[in-house]
Design an enzyme around this catalytic site. Structure first.
Site, PDB file in Angstrom:
ATOM      1  N   CYS A   2       0.835  -1.184   0.000  1.00 55.77           N
ATOM      2  CA  CYS A   2       0.000   0.000   0.000  1.00 55.77           C
ATOM      3  C   CYS A   2       0.878   1.245   0.000  1.00 55.77           C
ATOM      4  O   CYS A   2       1.871   1.326   0.708  1.00 55.77           O
ATOM      5  CB  CYS A   2      -0.956   0.086   1.195  1.00 55.77           C
ATOM      6  SG  CYS A   2      -2.113  -1.263   1.290  1.00 55.77           S
ATOM      7  N   ARG A  27       3.978  -0.361  -4.772  1.00 60.69           N
ATOM      8  CA  ARG A  27       3.682  -0.866  -3.430  1.00 60.69           C
ATOM      9  C   ARG A  27       2.357  -1.634  -3.370  1.00 60.69           C
ATOM     10  O   ARG A  27       1.988  -2.163  -2.314  1.00 60.69           O
ATOM     11  CB  ARG A  27       3.626   0.289  -2.425  1.00 60.69           C
ATOM     12  CG  ARG A  27       4.896   1.101  -2.366  1.00 60.69           C
ATOM     13  CD  ARG A  27       4.746   2.241  -1.385  1.00 60.69           C
ATOM     14  NE  ARG A  27       4.583   1.760  -0.031  1.00 60.69           N
ATOM     15  CZ  ARG A  27       5.570   1.504   0.801  1.00 60.69           C
ATOM     16  NH1 ARG A  27       6.811   1.678   0.404  1.00 60.69           N
ATOM     17  NH2 ARG A  27       5.340   1.080   2.012  1.00 60.69           N
ATOM     18  N   TRP A  74      -2.597  -2.795  -1.671  1.00 60.13           N
ATOM     19  CA  TRP A  74      -2.292  -4.225  -1.807  1.00 60.13           C
ATOM     20  C   TRP A  74      -3.140  -4.889  -0.731  1.00 60.13           C
ATOM     21  O   TRP A  74      -2.893  -4.700   0.460  1.00 60.13           O
ATOM     22  CB  TRP A  74      -0.808  -4.472  -1.569  1.00 60.13           C
ATOM     23  CG  TRP A  74      -0.381  -5.875  -1.889  1.00 60.13           C
ATOM     24  CD1 TRP A  74       0.000  -6.351  -3.110  1.00 60.13           C
ATOM     25  CD2 TRP A  74      -0.269  -6.982  -0.987  1.00 60.13           C
ATOM     26  NE1 TRP A  74       0.339  -7.675  -3.018  1.00 60.13           N
ATOM     27  CE2 TRP A  74       0.174  -8.100  -1.726  1.00 60.13           C
ATOM     28  CE3 TRP A  74      -0.518  -7.143   0.375  1.00 60.13           C
ATOM     29  CZ2 TRP A  74       0.386  -9.346  -1.161  1.00 60.13           C
ATOM     30  CZ3 TRP A  74      -0.311  -8.393   0.949  1.00 60.13           C
ATOM     31  CH2 TRP A  74       0.137  -9.484   0.180  1.00 60.13           C
ATOM     32  N   ASN A 100      -1.583   2.447   5.504  1.00 59.12           N
ATOM     33  CA  ASN A 100      -0.709   1.355   5.061  1.00 59.12           C
ATOM     34  C   ASN A 100      -0.297   0.591   6.320  1.00 59.12           C
ATOM     35  O   ASN A 100       0.243   1.186   7.251  1.00 59.12           O
ATOM     36  CB  ASN A 100       0.533   1.940   4.350  1.00 59.12           C
ATOM     37  CG  ASN A 100       1.677   0.952   4.217  1.00 59.12           C
ATOM     38  OD1 ASN A 100       2.831   1.321   4.314  1.00 59.12           O
ATOM     39  ND2 ASN A 100       1.374  -0.312   4.009  1.00 59.12           N
ATOM     40  N   GLY A 101      -0.577  -0.709   6.335  1.00 59.72           N
ATOM     41  CA  GLY A 101      -0.215  -1.509   7.506  1.00 59.72           C
ATOM     42  C   GLY A 101      -1.349  -2.459   7.844  1.00 59.72           C
ATOM     43  O   GLY A 101      -2.242  -2.687   7.025  1.00 59.72           O
ATOM     44  N   GLU A 487      17.572 -17.633  -7.913  1.00 59.77           N
ATOM     45  CA  GLU A 487      17.154 -16.277  -8.271  1.00 59.77           C
ATOM     46  C   GLU A 487      16.618 -16.224  -9.708  1.00 59.77           C
ATOM     47  O   GLU A 487      15.621 -15.557  -9.985  1.00 59.77           O
ATOM     48  CB  GLU A 487      18.336 -15.317  -8.061  1.00 59.77           C
ATOM     49  CG  GLU A 487      18.112 -13.875  -8.485  1.00 59.77           C
ATOM     50  CD  GLU A 487      16.964 -13.165  -7.778  1.00 59.77           C
ATOM     51  OE1 GLU A 487      16.407 -13.709  -6.804  1.00 59.77           O
ATOM     52  OE2 GLU A 487      16.599 -12.074  -8.238  1.00 59.77           O
ATOM     53  N   LYS A 491      12.871 -15.028 -10.665  1.00 60.51           N
ATOM     54  CA  LYS A 491      12.588 -13.937 -11.619  1.00 60.51           C
ATOM     55  C   LYS A 491      11.568 -14.384 -12.648  1.00 60.51           C
ATOM     56  O   LYS A 491      10.641 -13.664 -12.963  1.00 60.51           O
ATOM     57  CB  LYS A 491      13.848 -13.497 -12.369  1.00 60.51           C
ATOM     58  CG  LYS A 491      14.843 -12.617 -11.679  1.00 60.51           C
ATOM     59  CD  LYS A 491      14.417 -11.222 -11.346  1.00 60.51           C
ATOM     60  CE  LYS A 491      13.625 -11.159 -10.088  1.00 60.51           C
ATOM     61  NZ  LYS A 491      14.266 -11.061  -8.827  1.00 60.51           N
ATOM     62  N   GLU A 494       8.030 -14.878 -11.075  1.00 58.46           N
ATOM     63  CA  GLU A 494       7.448 -13.607 -10.636  1.00 58.46           C
ATOM     64  C   GLU A 494       6.791 -12.847 -11.777  1.00 58.46           C
ATOM     65  O   GLU A 494       5.705 -12.303 -11.617  1.00 58.46           O
ATOM     66  CB  GLU A 494       8.552 -12.686 -10.088  1.00 58.46           C
ATOM     67  CG  GLU A 494       8.912 -12.877  -8.659  1.00 58.46           C
ATOM     68  CD  GLU A 494       9.975 -11.879  -8.216  1.00 58.46           C
ATOM     69  OE1 GLU A 494       9.809 -11.328  -7.134  1.00 58.46           O
ATOM     70  OE2 GLU A 494      10.970 -11.656  -8.939  1.00 58.46           O
ATOM     71  N   HIS A 510      18.148 -36.264  -7.732  1.00 62.48           N
ATOM     72  CA  HIS A 510      17.355 -36.714  -6.584  1.00 62.48           C
ATOM     73  C   HIS A 510      15.892 -36.300  -6.703  1.00 62.48           C
ATOM     74  O   HIS A 510      15.198 -36.156  -5.699  1.00 62.48           O
ATOM     75  CB  HIS A 510      17.962 -36.171  -5.279  1.00 62.48           C
ATOM     76  CG  HIS A 510      19.355 -36.643  -5.052  1.00 62.48           C
ATOM     77  ND1 HIS A 510      19.653 -37.954  -4.793  1.00 62.48           N
ATOM     78  CD2 HIS A 510      20.540 -35.991  -5.097  1.00 62.48           C
ATOM     79  CE1 HIS A 510      20.965 -38.091  -4.652  1.00 62.48           C
ATOM     80  NE2 HIS A 510      21.522 -36.919  -4.840  1.00 62.48           N
ATOM     81  N   LYS A 609       6.252  -4.554  -4.111  1.00 60.63           N
ATOM     82  CA  LYS A 609       7.697  -4.410  -3.950  1.00 60.63           C
ATOM     83  C   LYS A 609       8.103  -4.365  -2.485  1.00 60.63           C
ATOM     84  O   LYS A 609       9.141  -4.874  -2.104  1.00 60.63           O
ATOM     85  CB  LYS A 609       8.157  -3.134  -4.641  1.00 60.63           C
ATOM     86  CG  LYS A 609       9.649  -2.952  -4.575  1.00 60.63           C
ATOM     87  CD  LYS A 609      10.224  -2.652  -5.915  1.00 60.63           C
ATOM     88  CE  LYS A 609      11.709  -2.813  -5.948  1.00 60.63           C
ATOM     89  NZ  LYS A 609      12.121  -4.152  -6.307  1.00 60.63           N
TER      90      LYS A 609
HETATM   91  C1  G6P Z   1       9.118  -8.609  -2.236  1.00 59.08           C
HETATM   92  C2  G6P Z   1       9.701  -8.135  -3.546  1.00 59.08           C
HETATM   93  C3  G6P Z   1      11.006  -8.864  -3.824  1.00 59.08           C
HETATM   94  C4  G6P Z   1      11.964  -8.687  -2.660  1.00 59.08           C
HETATM   95  C5  G6P Z   1      11.339  -9.119  -1.334  1.00 59.08           C
HETATM   96  C6  G6P Z   1      12.191  -8.702  -0.157  1.00 59.08           C
HETATM   97  O1  G6P Z   1       8.692  -9.919  -2.352  1.00 59.08           O
HETATM   98  O2  G6P Z   1       8.790  -8.342  -4.603  1.00 59.08           O
HETATM   99  O3  G6P Z   1      11.590  -8.354  -5.000  1.00 59.08           O
HETATM  100  O4  G6P Z   1      13.110  -9.433  -2.880  1.00 59.08           O
HETATM  101  O5  G6P Z   1      10.073  -8.489  -1.170  1.00 59.08           O
HETATM  102  O6  G6P Z   1      12.211  -7.297  -0.115  1.00 59.08           O
HETATM  103  P1  G6P Z   1      13.361  -6.439   0.522  1.00 59.08           P
HETATM  104  O7  G6P Z   1      12.924  -5.015   0.284  1.00 59.08           O
HETATM  105  O8  G6P Z   1      13.405  -6.770   1.984  1.00 59.08           O
HETATM  106  O9  G6P Z   1      14.632  -6.756  -0.161  1.00 59.08           O
END
Ligand code: G6P
Length: 614
Positions: A2, A27, A74, A100-101, A487, A491, A494, A510, A609
């Site tokens: 948010c 956000r 969100w 937000n929260g 990673e 990606k 996501e 395995h 994010k």
């Molecule tokens: C969310 C974002 C990711 C990020 C993760 C941790 O899931 O979409 O891209 O890696 O949070 O966020 P931070 O700000 O703590 O790195």
């Protein structure tokens, strides 16, 4: 999660709010809304979907007014529909709030309020909060700011809020706990309030970051009045914003994600800037100087993080153990905090977070701190909650990362971890002077190598077109490139919504090997200095089962080229720094596939994010 934005001054509020919401959309983008006071009335508009939906909704509405609040959501409590969208009114529609929260005890508060006759329109915790404030005001007849203070005293949870009162169009009330909130002070004491500085930066550089449990009364033309929840007066600390406007705009790229991928030569350079002296052979991380001894003597280093930052933490484990010989554990912050971990005063906890706001990481730090550990932060966002909660830390200086899928933040985190590991190892004497110097040179050369490898983007795009319709992907890597495989898979899922899994290459036999057939693309990181021969054997195993191999190899590679279906070449580098290179073609692969599938790469579905909920 948010984003909130508010304005009070002489300008029209709506354009400022809508621009701010677009900047904060990373956000959350389930719904958005604004509330603006005009002629003693609150005009409130909200709509499910992205901010553009809200813009269409208000096209023929009265959006006049010089005081207003805006929100992009969100969803946590209640579906992402119009009713649950913010802002929310109080029962008498005199007040409106953005939040937000999470108000954790909202259900019991709601029950009490219902018994006192309050009726609710939405399923949100936020509506409960504004009713609670209204209830306090009605019962005690105190000014709004005091009612907010009393109500927040009853609340358990996290909040960054802004409230407007239709009878007082010259005042905004803002408060925060655990969720971020920054106030910008413009000319003649006009005020901007937002979850981060991006909606503020083009109007003013003077900002105040609210501390937890602080309540600000912002009245046009007057100085900020600040109190905490215990009713103690506080002095606002006004600081200058360092953010540049260009850094938060797309600058000619189609997406923020692509811009951020291409920024990596510079962002990695910025993570090292002023920290390496090649002539003298010194690494100096000013932010942790006073704690380096503690790190050198640590009986254990525990890295806590979430998402991509957790993957950077895994690379950090390899780097730190390799170079400093200190045992390292890497924990998902969410698991660490709830599993009664053993933490002692001789432990050093490194918290990694791009945003510096991730709720689980923040809570993990608080827990470890309570138990006496030393907490070191690696954050990107200056002044963020995590950076303030830690004893010391090093910023990554990657610049604002807007694309929801993290790219440049990852390579910057790995760069800072490399610097930390080198610095401690050097001081501890666990690596020789000559090796230290050679590694410093190697690290300094990375930005140029990244620049060079970005020229292979055409090849990556070509491969992406061939595999864009795949339903599954497997990513394999060994050693330093095992976290890169994780990673790479993250990606892809996501942003393209293709199922992908990352595995240590040797673990394939395995389980995942059962999935391999001619339909399965397997991305293998097969760099010369990283267990190359073993990886070649793993590739053979995939080939034998008709899997399609996309291999990341070093320039001049012969063996893998002969057996892989496709190769992407990258410059050679010492194994321990290879994630800084190998991760980048994987970012590009997921980017191109997502674009070709018509996905919204900067704002993938269901994600946000900055995850400020647990
Ligand atoms: C969310 C974002 C990711 C990020 C993760 C941790 O899931 O979409 O891209 O890696 O949070 O966020 P931070 O700000 O703590 O790195």
């Amino acid at each position: 999660m948010c984003g909130i934005v508010a304005y009070l001054g002489d300008k029209q509020a709506y354009p400022i709010l809508i621009k701010g919401l677009k900047r904060l959309e990373y956000r959350g983008y389930d719904s958005s809304g604004v509330a603006i006071i005009d002629n003693g009335e609150i005009n409130l508009f909200k709509k499910q979907g992205k901010v553009v939906e809200l813009e269409s909704l208000v096209a023929d509405k009265n959006i006049n007014g010089t005081i207003g609040i805006g929100h992009t959501r969100w969803a946590t409590h209640g579906l992402p529909n119009d009713i649950n969208a913010h802002p929310h009114y109080s029962g008498n529609e005199k007040l409106a709030i953005i939040h937000n929260g999470i108000i954790e005890n909202y259900a019991s508060l709601k029950q009490g309020l219902k018994l006192r006759g309050h009726e609710f329109k939405s399923e949100t915790d936020t509506e409960v909060l504004i009713h609670l404030i209204e209830d306090v005001q009605q019962k005690t007849n105190v000014p709004l700011a005091e009612a907010v203070r009393v109500a927040l005293g009853e609340v358990i949870g996290a909040y960054a809020i802004v409230i407007i009162d239709k009878n007082n169009p010259n005042t905004l009330i803002a408060a925060k706990k655990s969720s971020p909130l920054v106030i910008g002070i413009g000319e003649g004491n006009e005020f901007y309030v937002a979850s981060d500085a991006t909606p503020i930066v083009e109007y003013t550089r003077n900002v105040v970051y609210l501390e937890d449990e602080e309540i600000a009364v912002l009245t046009k033309g007057e100085d900020i009045q600040l109190k905490n929840i215990k009713n103690q007066e506080k002095t606002p600390y006004i600081q200058e914003l360092e953010m540049q406007l260009e850094a938060i705009e797309k600058g000619g790229y189609e997406h923020f994600m692509l811009k951020e991928i291409y920024e990596q030569p510079q962002s990695i350079r910025n993570s090292m800037r002023g920290r390496i002296d090649l002539d003298k052979g010194i690494v100096s991380l000013g932010g942790i100087r006073d704690y380096e001894q503690k790190m050198m003597n640590a009986s254990r280093i525990i890295i806590v993080a979430c998402g991509t930052s957790w993957h950077a933490g895994l690379v950090g484990e390899y780097l730190l153990e390799d170079l400093t010989r200190i045992p390292v554990e890497v924990e998902y912050a969410s698991e660490f905090r709830y599993r009664n971990p053993i933490i002692s005063e001789s432990d050093v906890v490194i918290a990694i977070s791009q945003s510096g706001e991730t709720a689980d990481t923040l809570a993990a730090i608080k827990l470890a701190k309570e138990k006496g550990a030393t907490i070191i932060g690696i954050c990107n966002v200056v002044g963020s909650s995590i950076s303030r909660e830690t004893h010391a830390g090093s910023y990554t200086h990657a610049g604002p990362e807007i694309g929801v899928a993290s790219t440049k933040a990852f390579t910057s985190q790995v760069t800072v971890l490399s610097l930390m590991a080198l610095s401690i190892a050097h001081k501890k004497g666990t690596i020789s002077e000559s090796k230290f110097r050679a590694l410093l040179h190697e690290l300094s050369s990375i930005p140029e190598k990244v620049e060079h490898l970005l020229s292979s983007d055409k090849q990556v795009k070509h491969i992406s077109a061939l595999f864009k319709d795949a339903r599954n992907f497997l990513y394999l890597g060994r050693g330093y490139n095992f976290p890169v495989a994780l990673e790479g898979a993250l990606k892809l899922k996501e942003i393209s919504y293709i199922h992908a899994e990352g595995y240590p290459a040797a673990e394939m036999k395995h389980g995942p090997i059962a999935l391999i057939d001619e339909e399965m693309p397997v991305v293998v990181i097969a760099t010369k200095k990283g267990n190359y021969d073993k990886v070649v054997s793993n590739i053979e195993e995939v080939k034998a089962r008709s899997g399609k191999i996309i291999a990341i190899v070093n320039e001049g590679d012969v063996d893998v080229k002969a057996i892989a279906d496709h190769v992407i070449e990258i410059p050679e580098v010492e194994d321990l720094f290879s994630p800084l290179l190998t991760s980048i073609p994987l970012q590009l692969l997921s980017y191109h596939i997502a674009v070709m599938r018509g996905c919204n790469v900067d704002q993938p579905r269901n994600l946000a994010k900055s995850v400020t909920v647990e």
